[in-house]
Design an enzyme around this catalytic site. Structure first.
Site, PDB file in Angstrom:
ATOM      1  CB  CYS A   1      -9.539   6.548  -0.617  1.00  0.00           C
ATOM      2  SG  CYS A   1      -8.170   7.717  -0.621  1.00  0.00           S
TER       3      CYS A   1
ATOM      4  CG  ASP B   1      -2.848  10.210  -7.321  1.00  0.00           C
ATOM      5  OD1 ASP B   1      -3.313  10.873  -6.367  1.00  0.00           O
ATOM      6  OD2 ASP B   1      -2.717   8.974  -7.276  1.00  0.00           O
TER       7      ASP B   1
ATOM      8  CB  SER C   1       2.929  -7.206  -1.982  1.00  0.00           C
ATOM      9  OG  SER C   1       2.146  -7.313  -3.170  1.00  0.00           O
ATOM     10  N   GLY C   2       5.011  -8.690  -3.626  1.00  0.00           N
ATOM     11  CA  GLY C   2       5.429  -9.403  -4.832  1.00  0.00           C
ATOM     12  C   GLY C   2       4.306 -10.129  -5.524  1.00  0.00           C
TER      13      GLY C   2
END
Length: 644
Positions: free
Chosen positions: A2, A100, A363-364
Site C-alpha cells: 500500500c 494483519d 525475491s532473493g
C-alpha cells in the site's frame, strides 16, 4: 502492499485540509490502485491507498480498534499476525477482520511502543491514539518498506510512503541539502536518514518516532539492530542443516497471500535458493520470471532456465532491448530523488513482466549482505590485514606518498592497481571501505564541485555516513563490520529502494525472505569462517544448497544485473549525455565545475577513460532536476533552484 500518508499538528488541534490530504494520497495511487480512503479529526489526518493482498473482501484502511480511539494506516505484511491475533484475543481484544493490519491497533493497545518487537514482517505505519494523544510512526527492522516525513515550519508533520506525496504539500520546501548531494555523488543514492531535500527525512530502519500534541519534535528511537551475537552453531554440517530449516521456514511464511504469487528468478544463487524452497512448499508449480539480454556479457537467462526446468516452474522470460534507455526520465520521477543504480532499468522491466501473471513476487535480495557474497569483502579483508602491519600514523604518510607518485591504471586487473592499493593502505578501516564502494572518489568529487558549493559543505565528507554507523557496530570483526555497514547503507538505500519503487510502480508486492529478521539474526551469529572461506563468499549457504541446486549455479562467478552504460554513452546516448552535462539545468545550479564535466565527457567518449558510472549519476541528477524538482514548482520559479 500500500501507500500511506498523514498530517499531524504538533502544536495543537488545527483543522486538517482534507482536500490537500486527498491529493497527497492520490499521488501514490500506483502503490494501491484497488481502494483509497481518508480519515480526519482535529489535528490529525490519515490517507491510504490499498493493494489488496490479504483479507481482500475487508481490511480496508484507515483501520480502527473496537471503540475508534486508535487508527492506523499500514504498508507491508505482518507474517505472524495469526499467532499474535490469537494471543491478543486471549487477552480480551476483539477482531472484526482477518487481516494483519488489525493486529497493529490491538498490539499497540496491549504493548504500546514495544508492539514493534512482536511483529515479524516488513512494515511502515502511522498510528494515532486519541486517548493518549500520541502519533506513532514505525519502520521495519531492515528498511524493506519506506517511510518519509517532514516537520513543516508551521508545526505540521507530514509523512508518506514516497517523497512525491510530501512534495505535493505546498509548504514543503524544495531546497536541496548540500550534504545529501555530496552523499549522492559518493554512494549513488542518498543514505538514511537524509533525503535530497533539506526539509525531508527518512525514518531509519528499525526505528520508531513518537509525537504528542504540543511537545517538541523528538528524536527517533532505535528498537532493533543486527546483533552479530554468536549462538554456538560452529559445526559446518550442523550449520548447513539448520540454515536450510530456517530458510525453508522463512520462505514458507512469505507465501501467505490470497492473490497470485510467484518469484523472480535471475539464475543467481539467492533467487534460485528461494525458488527451490518454494517448490518444496507448494503443490502447484511456482510462477517464475526473468529477463534476458542480447549481449551475453549481461545475460544469465540460461541459468534461470536451468533452475526453472529442475523445479518444473511456470517460467516466463522476456528479452529487454539492450538500448532500453528510454526509462531515464521515468526513473527520475519514480525515485523522487537522484538514484544512480543503472540496474533500476532491468529491475523495472522484470517487475513489469511479473505483474502480468502475479500480484506478489518473492525475491532473493539480501543474501550478499547477510552471507558475505560481495567480492569487495575479500579485498577489504586483504587490505585490513595489510593495514594491521603498521599503525595509521606510519601508514598514512608512507602509502599516501606512494599512492600520489604511482600512475593510475584503471585498465589493469585490480590486483595490479598499485595506486589504488597504496591509497587504500593510507586510510583507516572506514575510509578504506568507503574508498572501495564510493561511486566517485574524494579527488573526483573535489574536481566535480564548484568552489562555492564546496564552501557550503563546510568540510563535510560523505565518509562520515560510514563512520557514524561504524561507531554503532556491535562487533569488531572486520568482515562483520563491513556487512553491518552495507546493511545500514547500500542494502536499504540502494537495493531495497530500487525494488520497492520499481515494483510499486506496477502495483506488485515484492517479499524478501532472506531478510526475515529472525533469519538475519541467526546468520549474523555464525562464525565468519562459515560465510567467507578463502575466495568463496556465501560459503555455508552454497554448501547447504548443494542438494538443491547444480554447481554451475552455486559456484559460477557473480554476474549482477547490469546494463552497458559505457557503450551507450559512446553511441545512442552520446548526444543526450552531452546535452544534459553541458546544458543549462546543471549549469544553473552552481554546484558543478563545468570544465571538469567537459573533461569527463570528452575522455569517456574518446575511449581514453571509462567514466560511465559517474556520468550516469550526473545524467540521473540532471533528470531529477528536470522531472521532479522543476515539475513540482510553478513555471515562473523553475530556474529558482536553492541549495540550502
Amino acid at each position: 502492499m500500500c501507500g500511506i500518508v498523514g498530517l499531524f499538528d504538533t502544536h495543537g488541534k488545527r483543522e486538517i485540509d482534507r482536500e490537500l490530504l486527498g491529493r497527497m494520497n492520490q499521488i501514490q495511487i500506483h502503490r494501491g490502485p484497488d481502494e483509497g480512503e481518508l480519515y480526519t479529526e482535529a489535528g490529525v489526518g490519515f490517507g491510504h491507498r490499498r493493494l489488496s493482498i490479504m483479507d481482500v473482501s475487508s481490511g480496508q484502511q484507515p483501520l480502527f480498534n473496537e471503540d475508534g480511539s486508535v487508527v492506523v494506516v499500514f504498508n507491508g505484511e505482518i507474517y505472524n499476525f495469526q499467532e499474535l491475533a490469537g494471543e491478543l484475543a486471549a487477552l480480551g481484544h476483539t477482531f472484526r477482520t482477518h487481516c494483519d493490519t488489525e493486529v497493529i491497533v490491538h498490539a499497540w493497545e496491549e504493548w504500546g511502543e514495544n508492539c514493534v518487537d512482536r511483529f515479524r514482517g516488513m512494515f511502515a505505519f502511522g498510528l494515532w491514539d486519541r486517548n493518549r494523544e500520541v502519533l506513532f510512526l514505525a519502520r521495519d527492522r531492515l528498511g524493506i518498506k519506506p517511510l518519509y516525513y517532514s516537520l513543516l515550519t508551521d508545526g505540521i508533520l507530514i509523512f508518506a510512503s514516497e517523497l512525491k506525496a510530501l512534495l505535493a504539500h505546498p509548504d514543503f520546501r524544495r531546497d536541496l541539502d548540500p550534504l545529501a548531494i555530496e552523499d549522492y555523488f559518493a554512494y549513488g543514492y542518498v543514505p538514511e536518514p537524509r533525503t535530497i531535500f533539506s526539509q525531508g527525512l527518512k525514518l531509519s530502519p528499525g526505528h520508531t518516532l513518537t509525537l504528542h500534541h504540543g511537545h517538541r519534535m523528538p528524536q527517533p528511537r532505535q528498537y532493533w539492530d543486527v546483533p552479530f551475537t554468536p549462538h554456538g552453531c560452529t559445526n559446518a554440517q550442523e550449520a548447513q542443516e539448520e540454515l536450510i530449516v530456517r530458510l525453508r521456514e522463512s520462505v514458507n511464511i512469505h507465501l501467505m497471500t490470497e492473490v497470485p504469487l510467484g518469484a523472480f528468478l535471475s539464475g543467481g544463487v539467492d533467487s534460485s535458493a528461494v525458488v527451490a524452497m518454494m517448490s518444496n512448499l507448494t503443490q502447484e508449480p511456482v510462477n517464475t520470471c526473468s529477463i534476458s539480454f542480447g549481449d551475453p556479457a549481461f545475460n544469465e537467462s540460461q541459468y534461470a532456465q536451468k533452475v526453472a526446468d529442475r523445479y518444473h516452474a511456470r517460467h516466463s522470460v522476456e528479452q529487454v532491448d539492450q538500448d532500453d534507455f528510454g526509462l531515464v526520465d521515468k526513473l527520475a520521477s519514480l525515485y523522487d530523488e537522484p538514484f544512480a543504480d543503472s540496474s533500476a532499468m532491468p529491475t523495472y522491466r522484470v517487475c513489469e513482466l511479473a505483474r502480468k501473471r502475479v500480484t506478489v513476487a518473492l525475491s532473493g535480495d539480501g543474501g550478499d549482505e547477510n552471507l558475505a557474497g560481495y567480492r569487495r569483502y575479500r579485498w577489504h579483508l586483504y587490505e585490513e590485514r595489510m593495514r594491521s602491519i603498521l599503525p595509521l600514523g606510519l601508514r598514512k604518510p608512507l602509502f599516501g606518498m606512494l599512492g600520489g607518485l604511482y600512475p593510475k591504471a584503471d585498465w589493469a586487473p585490480k590486483v595490479l592497481r598499485a595506486k589504488s592499493t597504496f591509497e587504500a593502505l593510507a586510510r583507516d578501516s572506514a575510509e578504506g571501505y568507503f574508498h572501495g564502494v564510493s561511486l566517485m572518489k574524494d579527488g573526483m568529487r573535489q574536481r566535480l564541485f564548484s568552489d562555492s558549493f564546496k564552501r557550503s559543505l563546510q568540510g563535510y565528507q560523505a565518509v562520515e555516513v560510514l563512520r557514524m554507523h561504524a561507531t554503532k557496530c556491535p562487533v569488531e570483526d572486520p568482515l562483520s563490520r563491513v556487512q553491518y555497514l552495507d546493511m545500514k547503507t547500500y542494502l536499504v538505500g540502494d537495493i531495497l529502494t530500487k525494488v520497492d519503487r520499481a515494483s510499486m510502480a506496477h502495483a506488485l508486492e515484492v517479499r524478501v525472505p532472506l531478510l526475515d529478521h529472525k533469519l538475519v539474526e541467526w546468520i549474523s551469529g555464525l562464525p565468519v569462517s562459515l560465510k567467507l572461506r578463502g575466495h568463496e563468499g556465501k560459503y555455508i549457504f552454497k554448501k547447504s544448497l548443494e542438494p538443491y541446486l547444480p554447481n554451475d549455479i552455486l559456484y559460477r562467478d557473480k554476474m549482477g544485473f547490469s546494463v552497458p552504460l559505457a557503450s551507450w554513452f559512446r553511441g545512442p546516448l552520446r548526444q543526450k549525455l552531452t546535452d544534459a552535462l553541458m546544458g543549462p539545468v546543471l549549469a544553473d545550479t552552481g554546484i558543478f565545475n563545468k570544465a571538469f564535466l567537459k573533461e569527463m565527457l570528452d575522455q569517456h567518449q574518446s575511449g581514453r577513460r571509462d567514466y560511465s558510472a559517474s556520468l550516469w549519476s550526473l545524467l540521473m541528477f540532471e533528470s531529477f532536476l528536470r522531472n521532479v524538482l522543476q515539475a513540482e514548482q510553478p513555471r515562473s520559479r523553475r530556474n529558482d533552484l536553492k541549495v540550502a
